[in-house]
Design an enzyme around this catalytic site. Structure first.
Site, PDB file in Angstrom:
ATOM      1  N   GLU A   1       0.835  -1.211   0.000  1.00 26.92           N
ATOM      2  CA  GLU A   1       0.000   0.000   0.000  1.00 26.92           C
ATOM      3  C   GLU A   1       0.867   1.256   0.000  1.00 26.92           C
ATOM      4  OE1 GLU A   1      -3.269   0.135  -0.403  1.00 26.92           O
ATOM      5  OE2 GLU A   1      -3.242  -2.045  -0.615  1.00 26.92           O
TER       6      GLU A   1
ATOM      7  N   TRP B   1     -21.386  11.498 -18.938  1.00 20.96           N
ATOM      8  CA  TRP B   1     -21.677  11.803 -17.545  1.00 20.96           C
ATOM      9  C   TRP B   1     -22.979  12.584 -17.431  1.00 20.96           C
ATOM     10  CZ3 TRP B   1     -18.819   9.018 -14.528  1.00 20.96           C
ATOM     11  CH2 TRP B   1     -17.481   8.757 -14.832  1.00 20.96           C
TER      12      TRP B   1
ATOM     13  N   TRP C   1      -9.790   8.121  -7.625  1.00 21.68           N
ATOM     14  CA  TRP C   1     -11.033   8.458  -8.323  1.00 21.68           C
ATOM     15  C   TRP C   1     -11.042   7.968  -9.759  1.00 21.68           C
ATOM     16  CZ3 TRP C   1     -15.724   9.589  -6.878  1.00 21.68           C
ATOM     17  CH2 TRP C   1     -15.927   9.991  -5.565  1.00 21.68           C
TER      18      TRP C   1
END
Length: 481
Positions: free
Chosen positions: A281, A312, A388
């Site tokens: 990580e 979108w 994201w």
């Protein structure tokens, strides 16, 4: 008296494992630690509200640490180039050192300042200190950047990682300290009631970072692989905001883990063990900066170019419901409320809420990234962008890009007793666990017994999962046409 060396501090608010600071000490002159508050230099990515709260307390702790070694923190406000020029004029400093930054706007500023100061005869040096590896040190066999994590990390593991450096026992003082503005004058603390709630969960500063790492190494790291996905378990390190502000370095973390558990295997054996999963990580953080450095357009545009035409939707109402944690999907609402209350959200839940915004509501990933940027204490441009774009399917390592998390199944799998949901969505606290992740499916008698009136005390789902999923898949199909 020799001219002092300015150490321009940015995302490296610590004394230990600080190559820049130690290089300044070794130069043999007075060391002038400086922080410049210049949000205009960051442009579009000026620090958000939650991060400013953290910065205020981190700078407080840093100044206290500096005073223990015979120094102090000088704070200035304004354009960084002008502020450094004024300090050079006031102190006679003939060198400026800093730790490298990798965000596009900051790289441009640092390059310009370095060129200008060198033309004036000022010694300027930049140093590593924020990553395990510099973005240009890790290359594919063809000499290009990686876009998939596994081969990136395999290549990283073939490289050596230097041991962390000790903190200086003393910093040589300057002959005359320049004036410093007060920390309070920066107005970093929010007017909304974040300050009181955040303080319950966080201890900003280098000592707080060390304490967090100590607790993790003595506790959850052994079962990290299993516990990291359970939001109500104390299974993660919670080091992300400390890393974001450089109160601890990734090299320090690596060194402590290796000291306790041994060197992780290069060939992948034992890769599922808690310590090695955790270190991977830390590798993901490096990977985020690798992508940001080589693809500087990604904070605003997708890495996968075909996503530029993705259909979108734009709905301020749906976006607001998501932000406020009133979507009617308990695991999503719990995550968004945890974020608002603590400035942080569990990573598994970050994936769930991001998938919900981009797939169920089909709001663009940039809208979610903007909200996280303002509300996360660990808001980091590289990690925020990577996460994201991964959730939306348009970024690095995003296969299968059409993955759509089912919020009910995710809740049932990772919060089976509903403990996390009941903590952050208290209006559902009395609901039988059988229906906790889909209260609209509960019989009216169960809702009444729990004191719930759907649409009044808790919202009904703002979208129907099967319908939203079908619409998202239809939208993804347009990318193949």
């Amino acid at each position: 008296m020799l001219s002092p060396t300015i150490v321009w501090l940015r995302h490296d608010l610590r004394l230990a494992d600080h190559p820049t600071l130690l290089a300044a000490v070794e130069r043999g002159t007075g060391v002038l630690p400086v922080y410049i508050w210049s949000p205009e230099d960051a442009g579009r990515w000026a620090m958000g509200g939650a991060s400013k709260w953290w910065l205020h307390h981190s700078l407080t702790q840093l100044d206290a640490s500096l005073r223990k070694v015979g120094s102090r923190l000088i704070i200035r406000v304004g354009n960084a180039s002008d502020a450094l020029g004024q300090l050079i004029e006031e102190t006679g400093a003939d060198a400026v050192y800093w730790t490298r930054r990798y965000e596009p706007a900051h790289r441009e500023i640092d390059t310009k300042i370095k060129e200008d100061l060198r033309q004036q005869g000022i010694e300027v040096e930049s140093f590593p200190g924020s990553l395990l590896f510099e973005p240009w040190e890790v290359q594919t066999q063809t000499g290009g950047p990686y876009q998939v994590f596994t081969p990136f990390w395999r290549r990283c593991r073939s490289l050596s990682i230097a041991a962390p450096l000790d903190a200086p026992a003393e910093l040589p003082a300057v002959a005359r300290w320049p004036k410093s503005v007060s920390l309070a004058s920066l107005n970093l603390l929010p007017t909304i009631p974040w300050d009181s709630s955040f303080a319950q969960f966080w201890s900003p500063g280098e000592a707080g970072a060390t304490d967090s790492l100590d607790r993790f190494l003595q506790g959850a790291i052994g079962a990290y692989r299993e516990l990291r996905d359970w939001p109500e378990q104390s299974g993660t390190s919670r080091l992300s905001p400390h890393l974001r502000f450089g109160e601890i370095s990734p090299r320090q973390i690596w060194g402590r883990v290796v000291e306790r558990f041994g060197t992780p295997p290069v060939d992948g054996t034992g890769k599922d063990d808690g310590p090695w999963t955790f270190l991977s990580e830390i590798g993901w953080r490096d990977f985020g900066y690798h992508i940001l450095y080589h693809f500087p357009h990604t904070p605003l545009a997708p890495l996968r170019e075909n996503f530029s035409n993705f259909p979108w939707e734009t709905s301020p109402d749906l976006l607001k419901r998501w932000q406020q944690g009133t979507t009617g999907y308990p695991i999503v609402d719990a995550g968004m409320r945890e974020l608002w209350t603590t400035g942080w959200m569990h990573n598994r839940v970050r994936m769930i809420v991001a998938s919900f915004l981009t797939k169920h509501l089909r709001q663009s990933w940039q809208r979610g990234a903007d909200w996280f940027w303002d509300t996360l204490v660990d808001a980091d441009l590289a990690s925020n962008t990577l996460g994201w774009q991964w959730a939306a399917g348009c970024g690095a390592d995003a296969a299968p890009y059409f993955r759509i998390f089912n919020p009910m199944l995710q809740g049932a799998k990772f919060d089976p007793d509903g403990t996390y949901v009941k903590r952050w969505v208290p209006e559902l606290a009395r609901l039988n666990t059988r229906w906790i992740h889909a209260p609209w499916t509960a019989p009216q008698s169960a809702l009444q017994a729990a004191g719930i009136r759907l649409g009044t005390t808790y919202p009904e789902p703002i979208v129907d999962h099967p319908t939203a999923r079908a619409a998202a898949l239809e939208a993804f199909a347009t990318l193949r046409q």
